[in-house]
Design an enzyme around this catalytic site. Structure first.
Site, PDB file in Angstrom:
ATOM      1  N   ASN A  47      -1.126 -10.025   0.125  1.00 16.21           N
ATOM      2  CA  ASN A  47      -2.169  -9.397   0.950  1.00 16.21           C
ATOM      3  C   ASN A  47      -3.080  -8.501   0.106  1.00 16.21           C
ATOM      4  O   ASN A  47      -2.639  -8.010  -0.921  1.00 16.21           O
ATOM      5  CB  ASN A  47      -1.502  -8.557   2.043  1.00 16.21           C
ATOM      6  CG  ASN A  47      -1.202  -9.400   3.273  1.00 16.21           C
ATOM      7  OD1 ASN A  47      -2.011 -10.228   3.674  1.00 16.21           O
ATOM      8  ND2 ASN A  47      -0.024  -9.197   3.845  1.00 16.21           N
ATOM      9  N   HIS A  90      -6.248 -12.394   8.622  1.00 16.62           N
ATOM     10  CA  HIS A  90      -4.879 -11.998   8.943  1.00 16.62           C
ATOM     11  C   HIS A  90      -4.937 -10.559   9.443  1.00 16.62           C
ATOM     12  O   HIS A  90      -5.459  -9.698   8.764  1.00 16.62           O
ATOM     13  CB  HIS A  90      -4.082 -12.103   7.640  1.00 16.62           C
ATOM     14  CG  HIS A  90      -2.635 -11.859   7.798  1.00 16.62           C
ATOM     15  ND1 HIS A  90      -1.913 -12.261   8.899  1.00 16.62           N
ATOM     16  CD2 HIS A  90      -1.748 -11.264   6.974  1.00 16.62           C
ATOM     17  CE1 HIS A  90      -0.650 -11.914   8.729  1.00 16.62           C
ATOM     18  NE2 HIS A  90      -0.522 -11.305   7.573  1.00 16.62           N
ATOM     19  N   ARG A 144      -7.671   1.320   0.702  1.00 13.55           N
ATOM     20  CA  ARG A 144      -7.663  -0.127   0.892  1.00 13.55           C
ATOM     21  C   ARG A 144      -8.221  -0.838  -0.344  1.00 13.55           C
ATOM     22  O   ARG A 144      -7.695  -1.859  -0.777  1.00 13.55           O
ATOM     23  CB  ARG A 144      -8.567  -0.428   2.099  1.00 13.55           C
ATOM     24  CG  ARG A 144      -8.021  -1.376   3.095  1.00 13.55           C
ATOM     25  CD  ARG A 144      -8.939  -1.338   4.299  1.00 13.55           C
ATOM     26  NE  ARG A 144      -9.643  -2.607   4.462  1.00 13.55           N
ATOM     27  CZ  ARG A 144      -9.147  -3.643   5.118  1.00 13.55           C
ATOM     28  NH1 ARG A 144      -7.947  -3.566   5.659  1.00 13.55           N
ATOM     29  NH2 ARG A 144      -9.828  -4.748   5.252  1.00 13.55           N
ATOM     30  N   ARG A 170       4.116 -15.569  15.680  1.00 13.97           N
ATOM     31  CA  ARG A 170       4.303 -14.335  16.463  1.00 13.97           C
ATOM     32  C   ARG A 170       3.781 -14.544  17.884  1.00 13.97           C
ATOM     33  O   ARG A 170       4.455 -14.210  18.864  1.00 13.97           O
ATOM     34  CB  ARG A 170       3.583 -13.167  15.780  1.00 13.97           C
ATOM     35  CG  ARG A 170       4.308 -12.728  14.524  1.00 13.97           C
ATOM     36  CD  ARG A 170       3.636 -11.551  13.833  1.00 13.97           C
ATOM     37  NE  ARG A 170       4.471 -11.090  12.737  1.00 13.97           N
ATOM     38  CZ  ARG A 170       4.008 -10.646  11.567  1.00 13.97           C
ATOM     39  NH1 ARG A 170       2.712 -10.582  11.343  1.00 13.97           N
ATOM     40  NH2 ARG A 170       4.842 -10.243  10.632  1.00 13.97           N
ATOM     41  N   VAL A 179      -0.056 -15.888  -0.814  1.00 12.86           N
ATOM     42  CA  VAL A 179       0.621 -15.119   0.240  1.00 12.86           C
ATOM     43  C   VAL A 179       0.331 -13.615   0.130  1.00 12.86           C
ATOM     44  O   VAL A 179       0.306 -12.888   1.119  1.00 12.86           O
ATOM     45  CB  VAL A 179       2.158 -15.367   0.200  1.00 12.86           C
ATOM     46  CG1 VAL A 179       2.883 -14.531   1.231  1.00 12.86           C
ATOM     47  CG2 VAL A 179       2.483 -16.844   0.429  1.00 12.86           C
ATOM     48  N   ARG A 191       0.845  -1.189   0.000  1.00 14.14           N
ATOM     49  CA  ARG A 191       0.000   0.000   0.000  1.00 14.14           C
ATOM     50  C   ARG A 191       0.881   1.240   0.000  1.00 14.14           C
ATOM     51  O   ARG A 191       1.809   1.336   0.788  1.00 14.14           O
ATOM     52  CB  ARG A 191      -0.878  -0.017   1.251  1.00 14.14           C
ATOM     53  CG  ARG A 191      -1.979   0.989   1.215  1.00 14.14           C
ATOM     54  CD  ARG A 191      -3.043   0.563   2.210  1.00 14.14           C
ATOM     55  NE  ARG A 191      -3.831   1.690   2.640  1.00 14.14           N
ATOM     56  CZ  ARG A 191      -4.780   1.595   3.556  1.00 14.14           C
ATOM     57  NH1 ARG A 191      -5.018   0.441   4.127  1.00 14.14           N
ATOM     58  NH2 ARG A 191      -5.478   2.645   3.900  1.00 14.14           N
TER      59      ARG A 191
HETATM   60  N1  APR Z   1       4.099 -10.683 -11.666  1.00 19.73           N
HETATM   61  C1  APR Z   1       5.198 -11.039 -10.952  1.00 19.73           C
HETATM   62  N2  APR Z   1       5.697 -10.275  -9.960  1.00 19.73           N
HETATM   63  C2  APR Z   1       5.072  -9.120  -9.695  1.00 19.73           C
HETATM   64  C3  APR Z   1       3.928  -8.690 -10.398  1.00 19.73           C
HETATM   65  C4  APR Z   1       3.438  -9.534 -11.426  1.00 19.73           C
HETATM   66  N3  APR Z   1       2.365  -9.214 -12.153  1.00 19.73           N
HETATM   67  N4  APR Z   1       3.551  -7.493  -9.893  1.00 19.73           N
HETATM   68  C5  APR Z   1       4.405  -7.181  -8.913  1.00 19.73           C
HETATM   69  N5  APR Z   1       5.337  -8.159  -8.784  1.00 19.73           N
HETATM   70  C6  APR Z   1       6.482  -8.239  -7.893  1.00 19.73           C
HETATM   71  C7  APR Z   1       7.161  -6.896  -7.677  1.00 19.73           C
HETATM   72  O1  APR Z   1       7.966  -6.541  -8.794  1.00 19.73           O
HETATM   73  C8  APR Z   1       7.985  -7.162  -6.414  1.00 19.73           C
HETATM   74  O2  APR Z   1       9.303  -7.602  -6.724  1.00 19.73           O
HETATM   75  O3  APR Z   1       6.113  -8.633  -6.578  1.00 19.73           O
HETATM   76  C9  APR Z   1       7.202  -8.287  -5.714  1.00 19.73           C
HETATM   77  C10 APR Z   1       6.667  -7.884  -4.359  1.00 19.73           C
HETATM   78  O4  APR Z   1       7.759  -7.707  -3.538  1.00 19.73           O
HETATM   79  P1  APR Z   1       7.832  -6.613  -2.350  1.00 19.73           P
HETATM   80  O5  APR Z   1       7.265  -5.336  -2.820  1.00 19.73           O
HETATM   81  O6  APR Z   1       9.224  -6.680  -1.791  1.00 19.73           O
HETATM   82  O7  APR Z   1       6.810  -7.183  -1.290  1.00 19.73           O
HETATM   83  P2  APR Z   1       7.089  -8.312  -0.184  1.00 19.73           P
HETATM   84  O8  APR Z   1       7.531  -7.689   1.069  1.00 19.73           O
HETATM   85  O9  APR Z   1       7.895  -9.400  -0.781  1.00 19.73           O
HETATM   86  O10 APR Z   1       5.602  -8.848   0.053  1.00 19.73           O
HETATM   87  C11 APR Z   1       4.912  -9.542  -0.971  1.00 19.73           C
HETATM   88  O11 APR Z   1       3.518 -10.759   0.527  1.00 19.73           O
HETATM   89  O12 APR Z   1       3.281 -10.689   2.827  1.00 19.73           O
HETATM   90  C12 APR Z   1       2.766 -10.244   1.600  1.00 19.73           C
HETATM   91  O13 APR Z   1       1.863  -8.053   2.154  1.00 19.73           O
HETATM   92  C13 APR Z   1       2.858  -8.739   1.458  1.00 19.73           C
HETATM   93  O14 APR Z   1       1.408  -8.644  -0.440  1.00 19.73           O
HETATM   94  C14 APR Z   1       2.748  -8.573  -0.027  1.00 19.73           C
HETATM   95  C15 APR Z   1       3.490  -9.823  -0.535  1.00 19.73           C
END
Ligand code: APR
Length: 314
Positions: free
Chosen positions: A120, A175, A88, A151, A118, A82
């Site tokens: 959110n 969650h 939201r 946790r 996984v 976000r």
């Molecule tokens: N296809 C593949 N990857 C994608 C796509 C897509 N269409 N859109 C976004 N991504 C990738 C982004 O480029 C990024 O590398 O998803 C990744 C998300 O990584 P982060 O932003 O580091 O997020 P992260 O902390 O890994 O969390 C991922 O898990 O726990 C949940 O809330 C969290 O929804 C979030 C997810």
């Protein structure tokens, strides 16, 4: 032959999950992301750790899905976090579109896989992935309860100065704020927690668990938790690959269990080679049942928003 696990989303959660699964040594992994070269770079770096950690497994990075073909398990972490000014619902619909597009590709190349959701907001994304996949409910379920429970177990162990391994706990429902900790089923070395600490202390630890994700976000300033989430993913993936029949909290599509029909909600499940093999229905008190229903109602709200957006787009 080694098992094959794909993780979509090479961000903090996805990449750390691949690192942990690679370390197990018995599964080849594929890391997929839309960002050019990112999954390839992370995968190569992890592969080069093999000689040191003693893993002969393969790690591949890709921006497309050909490499994922024939995966046994696919973990979907792709999404965006976000951003300031984003509602939201904006986040919900953006991640809905991302997970729908990802699921389409996953199903095309691995029609027999088990999908672990996984991204959110977890419960709503799990529901979207299940619907987009057309898979039976045992092959699409979500990870959140293991993390929330971890946790809770950590805080209880710290409070009592006992091993984390001896603390067993159950967390149901959504969650985050909607989480329903089953204090009656929380034990330390088999002893009910009510024998070990006061109700006020339990309540304080429950409250801290509810806000567990936010506590980490506040400390990190940028980004959200990924060490405990990736450990939780790995435990669930391992339970599938080794057909362990573990009883874990997971987000499952309910078909009448707990009086809830047609919604993905956090409940105890049996996890084995068939994926989410069984919803374990336990007797709840009136208060617990109400809390679970309130949790289901907030998932239902998000599901409605997604449904309206999909109908509007047609
Ligand atoms: N296809 C593949 N990857 C994608 C796509 C897509 N269409 N859109 C976004 N991504 C990738 C982004 O480029 C990024 O590398 O998803 C990744 C998300 O990584 P982060 O932003 O580091 O997020 P992260 O902390 O890994 O969390 C991922 O898990 O726990 C949940 O809330 C969290 O929804 C979030 C997810």
């Amino acid at each position: 032959m080694r098992s094959k696990v794909t993780v979509v989303g090479a961000g903090n959660v996805g990449a750390t999950a691949v690192q942990r699964i690679h370390q197990l040594g018995y599964a080849d992994t594929v890391l997929v992301d839309v960002v050019e070269d990112l999954p390839q770079g992370k995968a190569l770096d992890m592969l080069e750790s093999g000689p040191v950690i003693g893993s002969d497994a393969m790690v591949t990075g890709s921006n497309s899905y050909e490499e994922t073909a024939g995966s046994d398990v696919v973990v979907i972490t792709a999404g965006i976090a976000r951003r300031p000014g984003m509602s939201r619902d904006d986040l919900l619909l953006t991640n809905m579109n991302i997970t729908s597009a990802v699921t389409e590709q996953v199903v095309k190349y691995s029609p027999d896989c088990i999908i672990l959701a996984v991204t959110n907001p977890l419960d709503a994304m799990c529901q979207n992935i299940l619907e987009s996949s057309g898979f039976p409910r045992n092959r699409v379920f979500g990870m959140a309860g293991v993390l929330d429970t971890a946790r809770f177990r950590t805080f209880i162990a710290q409070e009592l100065n006992v091993s984390v391994e001896d603390v067993q706990a159950y967390v149901l429902g959504g969650h985050g704020d909607d989480m329903v900790p089953l204090v009656r089923y929380t034990t330390v070395g088999g002893i009910p927690i009510s024998e070990m600490m006061s109700e006020e202390t339990v309540d304080a630890l429950v409250q801290r668990t509810r806000q567990g994700g936010g506590e980490i976000v506040a400390l990190l300033k940028a980004g959200s938790a990924y060490y405990a989430p990736s450990a939780s993913i790995t435990q669930m993936v391992e339970a599938i690959l080794l057909d362990k029949k573990r009883i874990l909290p997971g987000c499952a599509y309910l078909e009448g269990e707990f009086g809830i029909n047609g919604l993905c909600v956090g409940v105890p499940v049996k996890v084995g080679a068939g994926g989410m093999e069984q919803v374990i229905e336990i007797k709840l008190t009136d208060d617990e049942q109400k809390a679970l229903e309130a949790s289901a109602a907030s998932v239902q709200e998000l599901v409605e928003v997604m449904k309206n957006a999909k109908e509007g787009a047609q």
